[in-house]
Design an enzyme around this catalytic site. Sequence first.
Site, PDB file in Angstrom:
ATOM      1  N   HIS A 418      39.348  42.825  33.530  1.00 54.96           N
ATOM      2  CA  HIS A 418      38.117  42.999  32.747  1.00 54.96           C
ATOM      3  C   HIS A 418      38.472  43.178  31.279  1.00 54.96           C
ATOM      4  O   HIS A 418      39.191  44.118  30.928  1.00 54.96           O
ATOM      5  CB  HIS A 418      37.351  44.247  33.215  1.00 54.96           C
ATOM      6  CG  HIS A 418      37.037  44.254  34.681  1.00 54.96           C
ATOM      7  ND1 HIS A 418      36.757  45.415  35.378  1.00 54.96           N
ATOM      8  CD2 HIS A 418      36.948  43.255  35.584  1.00 54.96           C
ATOM      9  CE1 HIS A 418      36.520  45.117  36.642  1.00 54.96           C
ATOM     10  NE2 HIS A 418      36.635  43.813  36.799  1.00 54.96           N
TER      11      HIS A 418
HETATM   12  C1  LIG Z   1      40.374  38.163  39.659  1.00 60.45           C
HETATM   13  C2  LIG Z   1      39.136  38.721  39.006  1.00 60.45           C
HETATM   14  C3  LIG Z   1      38.312  39.563  39.739  1.00 60.45           C
HETATM   15  C4  LIG Z   1      37.151  40.076  39.139  1.00 60.45           C
HETATM   16  N1  LIG Z   1      36.278  40.792  39.916  1.00 60.45           N
HETATM   17  C5  LIG Z   1      35.076  41.126  39.384  1.00 60.45           C
HETATM   18  C6  LIG Z   1      34.066  41.702  40.214  1.00 60.45           C
HETATM   19  O1  LIG Z   1      34.241  41.869  41.427  1.00 60.45           O
HETATM   20  N2  LIG Z   1      32.880  42.053  39.633  1.00 60.45           N
HETATM   21  C7  LIG Z   1      32.656  41.881  38.286  1.00 60.45           C
HETATM   22  O2  LIG Z   1      31.597  42.285  37.808  1.00 60.45           O
HETATM   23  N3  LIG Z   1      33.584  41.308  37.490  1.00 60.45           N
HETATM   24  C8  LIG Z   1      34.767  40.899  38.020  1.00 60.45           C
HETATM   25  N4  LIG Z   1      35.672  40.252  37.232  1.00 60.45           N
HETATM   26  C9  LIG Z   1      35.340  40.036  35.800  1.00 60.45           C
HETATM   27  C10 LIG Z   1      34.272  38.949  35.606  1.00 60.45           C
HETATM   28  O3  LIG Z   1      34.581  37.812  36.375  1.00 60.45           O
HETATM   29  C11 LIG Z   1      34.228  38.618  34.116  1.00 60.45           C
HETATM   30  O4  LIG Z   1      33.920  39.803  33.393  1.00 60.45           O
HETATM   31  C12 LIG Z   1      33.179  37.564  33.762  1.00 60.45           C
HETATM   32  O5  LIG Z   1      33.342  36.390  34.530  1.00 60.45           O
HETATM   33  C13 LIG Z   1      33.310  37.230  32.275  1.00 60.45           C
HETATM   34  O6  LIG Z   1      32.396  36.209  31.946  1.00 60.45           O
HETATM   35  P1  LIG Z   1      32.659  35.305  30.673  1.00 60.45           P
HETATM   36  O7  LIG Z   1      31.548  34.343  30.586  1.00 60.45           O
HETATM   37  O8  LIG Z   1      32.960  36.181  29.526  1.00 60.45           O
HETATM   38  O9  LIG Z   1      34.035  34.519  30.979  1.00 60.45           O
HETATM   39  P2  LIG Z   1      34.469  33.611  32.195  1.00 60.45           P
HETATM   40  O10 LIG Z   1      33.607  33.837  33.381  1.00 60.45           O
HETATM   41  O11 LIG Z   1      35.941  33.813  32.371  1.00 60.45           O
HETATM   42  O12 LIG Z   1      34.196  32.109  31.708  1.00 60.45           O
HETATM   43  C14 LIG Z   1      34.816  31.549  30.577  1.00 60.45           C
HETATM   44  C15 LIG Z   1      35.014  30.057  30.813  1.00 60.45           C
HETATM   45  O13 LIG Z   1      35.196  29.417  29.556  1.00 60.45           O
HETATM   46  C16 LIG Z   1      36.207  28.448  29.656  1.00 60.45           C
HETATM   47  N5  LIG Z   1      36.794  28.221  28.324  1.00 60.45           N
HETATM   48  C17 LIG Z   1      37.532  29.103  27.609  1.00 60.45           C
HETATM   49  N6  LIG Z   1      37.890  28.564  26.429  1.00 60.45           N
HETATM   50  C18 LIG Z   1      37.379  27.316  26.401  1.00 60.45           C
HETATM   51  C19 LIG Z   1      37.427  26.262  25.439  1.00 60.45           C
HETATM   52  N7  LIG Z   1      38.080  26.412  24.264  1.00 60.45           N
HETATM   53  N8  LIG Z   1      36.805  25.093  25.725  1.00 60.45           N
HETATM   54  C20 LIG Z   1      36.135  24.935  26.911  1.00 60.45           C
HETATM   55  N9  LIG Z   1      36.072  25.916  27.845  1.00 60.45           N
HETATM   56  C21 LIG Z   1      36.678  27.094  27.598  1.00 60.45           C
HETATM   57  C22 LIG Z   1      37.193  29.078  30.617  1.00 60.45           C
HETATM   58  O14 LIG Z   1      38.048  28.087  31.189  1.00 60.45           O
HETATM   59  C23 LIG Z   1      36.270  29.747  31.622  1.00 60.45           C
HETATM   60  O15 LIG Z   1      35.970  28.861  32.674  1.00 60.45           O
HETATM   61  C24 LIG Z   1      36.853  39.759  37.782  1.00 60.45           C
HETATM   62  C25 LIG Z   1      37.699  38.937  37.049  1.00 60.45           C
HETATM   63  C26 LIG Z   1      38.832  38.412  37.652  1.00 60.45           C
HETATM   64  C27 LIG Z   1      39.730  37.509  36.853  1.00 60.45           C
END
Ligand SMILES: Cc1cc2nc3c(=O)[nH]c(=O)nc-3n(C[C@H](O)[C@H](O)[C@H](O)COP(=O)(O)OP(=O)(O)OC[C@H]3O[C@@H](n4cnc5c(N)ncnc54)[C@H](O)[C@@H]3O)c2cc1C
Length: 481
Positions: A418
């Site tokens: 996180h």
């Molecule tokens: C193993 C694991 C277990 C977790 N378990 C939980 C849980 O049980 N419950 C919970 O609430 N949270 C959990 N989390 C955390 C939660 O998944 C994240 O907080 C949440 O997904 C973050 O959302 P986001 O949109 O910020 O990023 P993300 O969901 O990570 O999405 C970002 C996306 O942007 C893409 N990207 C990045 N840079 C670029 C670029 N320059 N060009 C194009 N695409 C790009 C990435 O490839 C990725 O696919 C977990 C995380 C992990 C890794």
Amino acid sequence: MKVERAEILVVGSGAGGAVVAATLAEAGREVLVIEEGPEVDTSGMATHTPDAMRTLYRQGGLTPILGKPSMAFVEGCCVGGSTEINSAFWHRLPEAVCTSWAETFDIHGLDSAGLARLFEELEQEMKVGVSAAGALCASSRLMKAGAEALSWKVAEVPRAQHEHPDQSAYAPGAKRSMSRSYLPRARAAGARVLADCRAGKIVRKGDRVTDVLAVRTVDGGTEPVRLEAGTVFVCGGAMQSAVLLRSSGFTRNVGDQLHVHPMIKAAAEFDEVVDAHLAPLPVFQVKEFGPDVTLGGSVFTPGFLALTLSDNWLQNEAAMERWRHMATYYATSRGQGCGSIRAVPGSRQAFLRYQFAPRDEELLNTGLARLCELLFAAGARRVFPGIRTRASFAGPDDCRTFMRTPVRLRDMSLSVLHVFGSCPMGEKMNRCGADSYGRVHGTRNLYVADASLLPGPTGVNPQGTVMAVALRNARHFLDAV
Ligand SMILES: Cc1cc2nc3c(=O)[nH]c(=O)nc-3n(C[C@H](O)[C@H](O)[C@H](O)COP(=O)(O)OP(=O)(O)OC[C@H]3O[C@@H](n4cnc5c(N)ncnc54)[C@H](O)[C@@H]3O)c2cc1C
């Protein structure tokens, strides 16, 4: 150079990006989503096998956050982002955290009552619930028994999951990830999703962004793409959004205030066969030591177990023979330190650093000591802590005696799932990279909508909060523009 045009470009298809894309497309806006990772149908696959890690995780799941000690950071890199590989535990943002953010960062219009309405709506779509009674796996049952024996507050964490009468709640595809919720909605409303396409630079003219330069992987080769858009939403996750913004010249209060939940693990060996690999996700959390420390269950595979034992492999190797009797658990803390993110010129790598605060050591010691206590109360015959200075504990007294002297941070094996705060939202111009609704300060048409905006650690699993804030901000955008 190939050129793509859209009214709105969303960079990243995870928890933030998918919600923004669906909300804007359903309001009739023309949306293009680009995603660095591949599009993979995850509905039939376990997402924690070595093969899945190579395909769905950024750098195979091995990104270091440098510090004393360094930590292993894990995030998704595929259509759906980290929601494709996470455990889908669902929490609302605690009211006290929301209030403190709103005050400290002067975030207009952020309040618990407003967020609660958004959470309700998201929980419907994400089918948030607990597993059917009686469906508990052994590793969950044991954890619950341990907490109850100690009279500690313990509860099953609701998950975003389909309930299917013929299917285990742990079956691949049972989880409501973005590829099974908001992305299909976005597509149904006309949004296009371009996988294998990485944004490398945002081009600006004065205070307006004009286009985004990206590279797309096609048939094993790469081609440059210029994406022209009236508005750009950066949703690459807290690490990668900061990298993209900084390497495009948006550096003010970006990548300077990284917050994390450091996590330490322990493996427990029980007399009974646990077969944790069959139901790999213990679903209880202990909140007795909240808001700063949470205890819970980790995803289990024999490989992950070996990793937990590897700090003291010579002493612990033989324990692998009893892997069917073992399960892994964690203690996570609300990180008190602060880190930074810097783009490495000419490279896709980011330079990530974290400076621990003295209280981090105290919280992680508390977490580890309580976790071991709980596992012995659950009937563990041996506990293997994720530290380098002790291979295993033979019983609760052994553990208590050892932990009377705090374990030094540098002797802990820590990981991070996180991350937050790399472009905090709010009107405090000396601290915030974006305004109260995610528009990057000093720009007219560049927005952030992901975990970067959350100005501090949530203290709970953050996906729900990322989605709620993205939904709030996307609706505000529709009202305003
Ligand atoms: C193993 C694991 C277990 C977790 N378990 C939980 C849980 O049980 N419950 C919970 O609430 N949270 C959990 N989390 C955390 C939660 O998944 C994240 O907080 C949440 O997904 C973050 O959302 P986001 O949109 O910020 O990023 P993300 O969901 O990570 O999405 C970002 C996306 O942007 C893409 N990207 C990045 N840079 C670029 C670029 N320059 N060009 C194009 N695409 C790009 C990435 O490839 C990725 O696919 C977990 C995380 C992990 C890794």
